[in-house]
Design a protein around this motif. Structure first.
Motif, short mmCIF file in Angstrom:
data_model
loop_
_atom_site.label_atom_id
_atom_site.label_comp_id
_atom_site.label_asym_id
_atom_site.label_seq_id
_atom_site.Cartn_x
_atom_site.Cartn_y
_atom_site.Cartn_z
N GLY A 12 0.82 -1.20 0.00
CA GLY A 12 0.00 0.00 0.00
C GLY A 12 0.85 1.24 0.00
O GLY A 12 2.00 1.24 -0.45
N THR A 43 -5.78 11.53 6.61
CA THR A 43 -6.31 10.21 6.24
C THR A 43 -7.05 10.26 4.91
O THR A 43 -6.88 9.39 4.06
N TYR A 44 -7.87 11.29 4.71
CA TYR A 44 -8.63 11.38 3.46
C TYR A 44 -7.69 11.43 2.26
O TYR A 44 -7.90 10.74 1.26
N TRP A 76 -6.13 7.91 1.59
CA TRP A 76 -7.04 6.97 0.93
C TRP A 76 -7.41 7.44 -0.48
O TRP A 76 -7.59 6.62 -1.38
N PHE A 132 -4.74 6.18 -2.57
CA PHE A 132 -4.63 4.72 -2.66
C PHE A 132 -5.75 4.06 -3.46
O PHE A 132 -5.49 3.20 -4.29
N MET A 133 -6.98 4.43 -3.20
CA MET A 133 -8.12 3.70 -3.78
C MET A 133 -8.11 3.64 -5.31
O MET A 133 -8.38 2.57 -5.87
N LYS A 190 -5.63 0.82 -6.13
CA LYS A 190 -5.73 -0.48 -5.45
C LYS A 190 -5.76 -1.64 -6.44
O LYS A 190 -5.18 -2.69 -6.19
N ARG A 225 -9.67 -3.87 2.89
CA ARG A 225 -8.63 -2.86 2.99
C ARG A 225 -8.16 -2.74 4.43
O ARG A 225 -8.97 -2.89 5.35
N SER A 259 -6.47 -0.23 7.21
CA SER A 259 -6.09 1.11 7.65
C SER A 259 -5.22 0.87 8.88
O SER A 259 -5.72 0.47 9.93
N ALA A 291 -2.59 2.85 4.07
CA ALA A 291 -3.76 2.37 3.34
C ALA A 291 -3.22 1.21 2.52
O ALA A 291 -2.30 1.40 1.71
N ASN A 309 -17.55 4.85 4.30
CA ASN A 309 -17.00 6.03 4.97
C ASN A 309 -18.10 7.08 5.17
O ASN A 309 -18.81 7.43 4.23
#
Length: 166
Positions: A24, A36-37, A40, A43-44, A47, A58, A60, A82, A152
């Motif tokens: 990741g 954090t936002y 991610w 990452f998303m 992925k 996933r 965290s 992530a 989320n």
């Protein structure tokens, strides 16, 4: 009735979690400067490039220093990941990294609720549940597994919270 029902927590189970390989991305952040936002969001979309994932779940993951919670300050940084679990590290997409969760004992809480309540949930686990049930934190990673029922910002979202204990 669960001790954390009002927070959306079930009573935890204590498990021996196996060593787990992850691929990741990571960032250093603090609770005061929480990115954090951004982590991610980066990452998303990528992925799917991880071709050897073991599932769609996933991870965290947070790495805290040994004294992080003893001298807690919201401005002290920690490492956040992530990631997804993988079979091996043979195929690592450009710009991603590997991490191995060491095997060890974890208290696993199932949480149903909005991620905006995280401060209350983790305060309960760390400040009330741990001392009440005779456990202390171990210095291994803390992580949440976000499965198909994770949404989320949704009050009906579900995830599993893994707290390293000894």
């Amino acid at each position: 009735m669960s001790i954390g029902t009002n927070l959306g927590l079930t009573n935890p189970i204590i498990i021996d979690y196996p060593e787990t390989k992850l691929i990741g991305i990571r960032q250093n952040m603090s609770f005061a400067q929480n990115t954090t936002y951004k982590l991610w969001a980066g990452f998303m979309p990528r992925k799917r490039e991880i071709t050897n994932a073991t599932s769609n779940e996933r991870f965290s993951l947070q790495n805290y220093t040994e004294s992080f919670f003893e001298n807690f300050s919201p401005i002290v940084s920690f490492e956040k990941w992530a990631a997804v679990a993988v079979n091996d590290f043979e195929s690592i997409p450009d710009g991603m990294e590997t991490y191995t969760i060491p095997a060890g004992k974890y208290a696993v809480f199932h949480y149903t609720g909005n991620s905006k309540n995280a401060t209350e949930v983790f305060r309960y686990i760390l400040a009330e549940w741990l001392p009440q049930f005779g456990y202390s934190l171990d210095t291994r990673p803390h992580f949440e597994i976000l499965g198909d029922k994770y949404r989320n910002g949704d009050d009906d979202s579900e995830e599993d919270i893994y707290i390293p204990v000894k």
